[in-house]
Design a protein around this motif. Structure first.
Motif, mmCIF file in Angstrom:
data_model
loop_
_atom_site.group_PDB
_atom_site.id
_atom_site.type_symbol
_atom_site.label_atom_id
_atom_site.label_comp_id
_atom_site.label_asym_id
_atom_site.label_seq_id
_atom_site.Cartn_x
_atom_site.Cartn_y
_atom_site.Cartn_z
ATOM 1 N N LEU A 85 0.830 -1.043 0.020
ATOM 2 C CA LEU A 85 0.025 0.179 0.055
ATOM 3 C C LEU A 85 0.893 1.243 -0.108
ATOM 4 O O LEU A 85 0.570 2.354 -0.674
ATOM 5 C CB LEU A 85 -1.079 0.195 1.410
ATOM 6 N N GLN A 86 2.000 1.104 0.978
ATOM 7 C CA GLN A 86 2.841 2.318 0.841
ATOM 8 C C GLN A 86 3.549 2.589 -0.556
ATOM 9 O O GLN A 86 3.637 3.753 -0.843
ATOM 10 C CB GLN A 86 3.656 2.260 1.987
ATOM 11 N N ALA A 87 4.158 1.644 -1.203
ATOM 12 C CA ALA A 87 4.595 1.516 -2.343
ATOM 13 C C ALA A 87 3.880 2.376 -3.402
ATOM 14 O O ALA A 87 4.044 2.818 -4.101
ATOM 15 C CB ALA A 87 5.259 0.153 -2.811
ATOM 16 N N ALA A 88 2.445 1.446 -3.313
ATOM 17 C CA ALA A 88 1.645 2.014 -4.378
ATOM 18 C C ALA A 88 1.097 3.571 -4.452
ATOM 19 O O ALA A 88 1.168 4.124 -5.187
ATOM 20 C CB ALA A 88 0.096 1.173 -4.265
ATOM 21 N N SER A 89 1.183 3.993 -2.935
ATOM 22 C CA SER A 89 0.899 5.477 -2.954
ATOM 23 C C SER A 89 2.102 6.416 -3.547
ATOM 24 O O SER A 89 1.657 7.407 -3.935
ATOM 25 C CB SER A 89 0.774 5.817 -1.260
ATOM 26 N N GLU A 90 3.068 5.768 -3.465
ATOM 27 C CA GLU A 90 4.392 6.333 -4.032
ATOM 28 C C GLU A 90 4.209 6.580 -5.933
ATOM 29 O O GLU A 90 4.142 7.396 -6.522
ATOM 30 C CB GLU A 90 5.754 6.028 -3.756
ATOM 31 N N GLU A 91 3.886 5.050 -5.995
ATOM 32 C CA GLU A 91 3.702 4.900 -7.574
ATOM 33 C C GLU A 91 2.693 5.612 -8.306
ATOM 34 O O GLU A 91 2.842 6.377 -9.296
ATOM 35 C CB GLU A 91 3.776 3.458 -7.714
ATOM 36 N N TYR A 92 1.492 5.645 -7.725
ATOM 37 C CA TYR A 92 0.697 6.331 -8.153
ATOM 38 C C TYR A 92 0.200 7.888 -7.478
ATOM 39 O O TYR A 92 -0.891 8.215 -8.033
ATOM 40 C CB TYR A 92 -0.806 5.092 -7.636
ATOM 41 N N ALA A 93 0.981 8.047 -6.737
ATOM 42 C CA ALA A 93 0.835 9.274 -6.066
ATOM 43 C C ALA A 93 -0.593 9.852 -5.593
ATOM 44 O O ALA A 93 -0.972 10.541 -5.971
ATOM 45 C CB ALA A 93 0.997 10.435 -7.363
ATOM 46 N N PHE A 94 -1.010 8.840 -4.590
ATOM 47 C CA PHE A 94 -2.160 9.379 -3.806
ATOM 48 C C PHE A 94 -1.583 9.282 -2.325
ATOM 49 O O PHE A 94 -0.552 8.946 -2.066
ATOM 50 C CB PHE A 94 -3.370 8.203 -3.955
ATOM 51 N N ASP A 95 -2.644 10.165 -1.699
ATOM 52 C CA ASP A 95 -2.073 10.471 -0.295
ATOM 53 C C ASP A 95 -2.149 9.270 0.719
ATOM 54 O O ASP A 95 -3.325 8.740 1.024
ATOM 55 C CB ASP A 95 -3.192 11.473 0.167
ATOM 56 N N ALA A 96 -0.939 8.595 1.306
ATOM 57 C CA ALA A 96 -0.964 7.488 1.927
ATOM 58 C C ALA A 96 -1.861 7.818 3.110
ATOM 59 O O ALA A 96 -2.192 6.917 3.936
ATOM 60 C CB ALA A 96 0.374 7.139 2.220
ATOM 61 N N HIS A 97 -2.156 8.915 3.459
ATOM 62 C CA HIS A 97 -2.757 9.014 5.206
ATOM 63 C C HIS A 97 -4.219 9.329 4.728
ATOM 64 O O HIS A 97 -5.099 9.660 5.756
ATOM 65 C CB HIS A 97 -2.155 10.507 5.558
ATOM 66 N N GLN A 98 -4.784 9.120 3.550
ATOM 67 C CA GLN A 98 -6.111 8.993 3.249
ATOM 68 C C GLN A 98 -6.796 7.865 2.640
ATOM 69 O O GLN A 98 -7.266 7.718 1.342
ATOM 70 C CB GLN A 98 -6.453 10.399 2.336
ATOM 71 N N VAL A 99 -6.250 6.780 3.265
ATOM 72 C CA VAL A 99 -6.640 5.500 2.807
ATOM 73 C C VAL A 99 -7.573 4.655 3.467
ATOM 74 O O VAL A 99 -7.480 4.724 4.573
ATOM 75 C CB VAL A 99 -5.646 4.760 2.477
ATOM 76 N N VAL A 100 -8.857 4.463 3.076
ATOM 77 C CA VAL A 100 -9.846 3.927 3.859
ATOM 78 C C VAL A 100 -9.983 2.289 3.045
ATOM 79 O O VAL A 100 -10.050 1.949 1.985
ATOM 80 C CB VAL A 100 -11.294 4.455 3.582
ATOM 81 N N ALA A 101 -9.822 1.415 4.152
ATOM 82 C CA ALA A 101 -9.854 -0.157 3.641
ATOM 83 C C ALA A 101 -11.266 -0.745 3.500
ATOM 84 O O ALA A 101 -12.140 -0.203 4.525
ATOM 85 C CB ALA A 101 -8.865 -0.997 4.614
ATOM 86 N N VAL A 102 -11.436 -1.352 2.421
ATOM 87 C CA VAL A 102 -12.778 -1.848 2.417
ATOM 88 C C VAL A 102 -12.729 -3.474 2.264
ATOM 89 O O VAL A 102 -11.967 -3.913 1.205
ATOM 90 C CB VAL A 102 -13.472 -1.296 1.145
ATOM 91 N N GLY A 103 -13.229 -4.183 3.083
ATOM 92 C CA GLY A 103 -12.788 -5.590 3.054
ATOM 93 C C GLY A 103 -13.983 -6.522 3.368
ATOM 94 O O GLY A 103 -14.795 -6.256 3.977
ATOM 95 N N PHE A 104 -14.062 -7.454 2.357
ATOM 96 C CA PHE A 104 -15.293 -8.546 2.680
ATOM 97 C C PHE A 104 -14.619 -9.827 3.089
ATOM 98 O O PHE A 104 -13.719 -10.567 2.437
ATOM 99 C CB PHE A 104 -15.953 -8.793 1.327
ATOM 100 N N SER A 105 -15.271 -10.491 4.254
ATOM 101 C CA SER A 105 -14.942 -11.648 4.520
ATOM 102 C C SER A 105 -13.253 -11.872 4.781
ATOM 103 O O SER A 105 -12.558 -11.232 5.650
ATOM 104 C CB SER A 105 -15.374 -12.817 3.524
ATOM 105 N N ASN A 106 -12.554 -12.859 4.098
ATOM 106 C CA ASN A 106 -11.043 -12.730 4.260
ATOM 107 C C ASN A 106 -10.388 -11.566 4.038
ATOM 108 O O ASN A 106 -9.266 -11.139 4.823
ATOM 109 C CB ASN A 106 -10.662 -13.945 3.044
ATOM 110 N N GLY A 107 -11.136 -10.822 2.920
ATOM 111 C CA GLY A 107 -10.335 -9.424 2.911
ATOM 112 C C GLY A 107 -10.503 -8.384 4.179
ATOM 113 O O GLY A 107 -9.502 -7.663 4.708
ATOM 114 N N ALA A 108 -11.670 -8.552 4.620
ATOM 115 C CA ALA A 108 -11.969 -7.954 5.927
ATOM 116 C C ALA A 108 -11.052 -8.249 7.138
ATOM 117 O O ALA A 108 -10.557 -7.644 7.966
ATOM 118 C CB ALA A 108 -13.319 -7.823 6.404
ATOM 119 N N ASN A 109 -10.746 -9.523 7.144
ATOM 120 C CA ASN A 109 -10.055 -10.040 8.123
ATOM 121 C C ASN A 109 -8.629 -9.774 8.121
ATOM 122 O O ASN A 109 -7.937 -9.475 9.340
ATOM 123 C CB ASN A 109 -10.009 -11.575 8.171
ATOM 124 N N ILE A 110 -7.999 -9.601 7.031
ATOM 125 C CA ILE A 110 -6.619 -8.974 6.964
ATOM 126 C C ILE A 110 -6.556 -7.485 7.340
ATOM 127 O O ILE A 110 -5.654 -7.007 7.841
ATOM 128 C CB ILE A 110 -5.927 -9.244 5.650
#
Ligand code: MLT
Length: 204
Positions: A85-110
């Motif tokens: 996630l950190q590396a992606a924020s640099e590559e795609y230039a989005f704000d690493a402090h403004q990330v909201v995770a959305v997970g379902f089931s196994n994704g929500a567990n991580i």
């Protein structure tokens, strides 16, 4: 750095959080794109595919049986996902402090695990049909990281007690948790999406 097959869709509007979308067992990076669009139109979307395979089904970490996590593997892969996630924020230039995770089931567990091990990587989280992960070794500061927990009272995989344990755990770390319950099983219904969308609009 771990590689994840993923989609990235850039933001269409300024000042919107980036959504980190994490699918359930057997899903892939396409599953939650529409959900992400509905939750926060105009947001950038980052959607990786889990890189663990269970009988050909992608997941984000190993398990010994349904509902029985390989905790060491979960912890290691949680850190890897946070690093991605950190590396992606640099590559795609989005704000690493403004990330909201959305997970379902196994994704929500991580996501639950990430909130405990790398809380600084998420501004908030929407956990859909998640389970209690593990007891953190030290107190975590989840203040100012709002969390939406959605659960079904007829979920065959997750008891209401387990969901309540998860909510208590997050609240004990200072999180402001909004719980949404319905009478369905291990699935996302429209009402859940509407409630989650209202929660996103309120907090981000
Ligand atoms: C898990 O392993 O994360 C849970 O059992 C939920 C799921 O089946 O994905």
């Amino acid at each position: 750095l771990q590689h994840y097959t993923h989609h990235f869709q850039p933001a269409q509007e300024a000042n919107k959080p980036t959504l980190l979308l994490l699918h359930g067992t057997g899903g892939d990076e396409n599953d939650l794109l529409n959900l992400g669009r509905m939750l926060s139109p105009g947001s950038a979307l980052l959607s990786p595919r889990g890189n663990v395979l269970e009988n050909g089904m992608p997941r984000f970490f190993r398990r010994f049986a349904e509902g029985v996590f390989d905790i060491d593997d979960l912890k290691q892969r949680t850190v890897e996902l946070a690093d991605f996630l950190q590396a992606a924020s640099e590559e795609y230039a989005f704000d690493a402090h403004q990330v909201v995770a959305v997970g379902f089931s196994n994704g929500a567990n991580i996501v639950a695990s990430m909130l405990l091990l790398r809380p600084e990587s998420l501004a908030g989280a929407y956990l859909s049909h998640a389970m209690f992960p593990f007891e953190p070794e030290t107190q975590v500061d989840l203040q100012h990281r709002p969390i939406f927990v959605a659960a079904g009272r007829s979920d065959m995989l997750i008891s209401t007690e387990n969901t309540q344990r998860l909510i208590n755990l997050l609240e004990q770390q200072g999180a402001e948790v909004q719980a949404y319950w319905n009478n369905t099983g291990h699935t996302i219904i429209h009402e859940e999406v509407r409630e989650a969308r209202t929660w996103v609009e309120k907090h981000f």
